[in-house]
Design an enzyme around this catalytic site. Sequence first.
Site, PDB file in Angstrom:
ATOM      1  N   HIS A  97      38.268  44.594  32.450  1.00  0.00           N
ATOM      2  CA  HIS A  97      38.465  43.755  31.274  1.00  0.00           C
ATOM      3  C   HIS A  97      38.225  44.514  29.975  1.00  0.00           C
ATOM      4  CE1 HIS A  97      38.477  39.494  33.149  1.00  0.00           C
ATOM      5  NE2 HIS A  97      38.997  40.379  33.978  1.00  0.00           N
ATOM      6  N   HIS A 265      41.121  43.052  43.782  1.00  0.00           N
ATOM      7  CA  HIS A 265      40.691  41.874  44.538  1.00  0.00           C
ATOM      8  C   HIS A 265      40.258  42.213  45.962  1.00  0.00           C
ATOM      9  CE1 HIS A 265      42.975  38.989  41.625  1.00  0.00           C
ATOM     10  NE2 HIS A 265      41.956  39.617  41.073  1.00  0.00           N
TER      11      HIS A 265
END
Length: 736
Positions: A97, A265
């Site tokens: 992020h 993920h």
Amino acid sequence: MSNEQKCPFSGTHGARTTVGTQSNRDWWPKVLNLNILHQHAPAANPMDADFDYSETFKTLDFGALKQDLYALMTTSQDWWPADWGHYGGLFIRMAWHSAGTYRTGDGRGGAGTGNQRFAPINSWPDNGNLDKARRLLWPIKQKYGNKISWADLMILAGNCALESMGFKTFGFGGGRVDIWQPEEDIYWGAEREWLATSDKPNSRYSGERNLDNPLAAVQMGLIYVNPEGPDGNPDPVASGRDIRETFARMAMNDEETVALTAGGHTFGKAHGAGDPALVGPEPEAAPIEEQGLGWINKFGSGKGIHATTSGIEGAWKPNPTKWDNGYFDMLFGYEWELTRSPAGAKQWVAKDCKPEHLIPDAHDPSKKHPPMMTTADLAMRFDPIYGPISRRFHQDPAAFADAFARAWFKLTHRDLGPKARYLGPEVPAEDLVWQDPIPAVDHPLIEVTDVASLKAKLLASGLSTAELVSTAWASASTFRGSDKRGGANGARIRLAPQKDWAANQPAQLAKVLGVLEGIQQAFNSAQTGGKKVSLADLIVLGGCAAVEAAAKAAGFAVAVPFTPGRTDASQEQTDAESIAVLEPEADGFRNYQKKTYSVSAEEMLVDKAQLLTLSAPEMTVLVGGLRVLGGNVGGSSDGVFTTTPGTLSNDFFVNLLDMGTVWKPAAESAGRYEGRDRQTGVAKWTASRVDLIFGSNSQLRALAEVYAQNDAQEKFVRDFIAAWSKVMELDRFDLK
């Protein structure tokens, strides 16, 4: 008598500060914002004036730092316990992020400044609870001090998280320098509501889901896409379309997108254990006693098993702290059923999950859960392009691991600039085309006498001042301080796509380059000992020679600084699609605008100046100088307020501020103006909005007045040369 004390300064009840008062922009919202040109002033920086981060970084015990980061991953803290006893997923998300705000449109965002520490990014909904990740890092930052910036530490922590869970990363380059206040130049969107959907006022979408440039994220406060689907609609195929556009605007192709999604993920989990209404305000709105921590959760303990972040709940695969191919095993091994998390978020759960694929709870070993997928995850299976890539990666784990390693490296280094800026022992040896590689200097450079001889040849070549200046400016002004791309080094102006850009006047450019190549070949062939001049150097030298000649015509014998050392990139070293984003939509310095935009020409000038790292005075003097030197695209007379073009005079400012001229909009063209004699009505000049803003805006007029004064000619020449030289060397990281 009231117990309320009067303010000691005003004598009135209650302190009178600027908080809550109307700013100039509140009163006049359309006023040109020049503040973005003066961000990050030395007064805001706590470091010593002679602090050199790159030199300080070299004293870092890099190996010891990595060992401390590895140890951090499995040292769970009661105040924010690690999922499965490992913080890896949290730190991967933090690094992702940090880097993921980057967008190719203007090169802004990204990991390069450590801006995740500041508003608005530190308080975006998508960055929920990353404040805890940075607090977990603080003891390590405190230990190593200025030897590692926050910006570098956040990315390195992500790498160490991956490595500690069995993944081999591609490498790491340091060199990111921290900022000390929020950026003001980045347009994050016009919405006034966090996570506003596309049907809300001030939407970033128009027409058939056309995303506003240069934005990449689909909603205000998200890094990428809405994991629940477009505007929360759980349609995997529609989500795939959003993902493709968003990741493309963040410099990723389809294969890189799949690799990043699946690789990221593979680790950790999403958090949505309870009612999101019980989660407190973000860090910037949190009470003072929380000391910069936000999202304080009143559901249960508020942490661990009770944590709520995105609202989605669960892990994607078994073994969430281990690198393997489990993400694809789950994605293709089950059918998926739409459900809602305890927090109410739309997500998908594996139907008829086999016992061996049930995932132990992150904090309660007595519980197990089936794998989950988001709508965005299912796009990796059902999108017609992503699906086959995912199946190939599923069948070839080695290819998947290599693709993820390279994509992760690109994600976390995209805004760091050319490889010459990378620091540390883990910089990969391989040159990657997205780094815009430039050959190393492998020959003796031209010397002072050579420079003088070449200048004479350039000025005697038949090329005009305008042609030499325009070509040098077109080459150097592609530089973006945001992601450190572009610039004159590499001479990519002679290659596709730059040679064909309208702003670069292809026909004139081809003529100029032909002459310069002839001078280059004649010089190089006459040398012994291998000395050469590159075309990149010659392009800049031509501009410098023309500026010197123009200053001489104005009565000033000056030397424009020039440092050789640029080299010429090849077409094979140039990714045309990647370079295409550097094409100027507008360049007010050249009075160029590709088409009409909703943003004013003067705003686009300031934006361009900010990307060139210019101050308002530097922007002002460059515009005035380039006008009289004939720098306009297409030979336009707009703003050429002089009777002696080609002479480096302050005529632009003198005539702009002449009260004997009255300006009116031109009848035949929006955005153009005619200047007529106030007494006779005789036409004198034409101008663009960019030209007239230097007389209209109060701050710019004040600067223009400095250069229009009778004693300003020498200062004007000196300041123009300084600003010109700065632009010519913006990409010379070898000199810094």
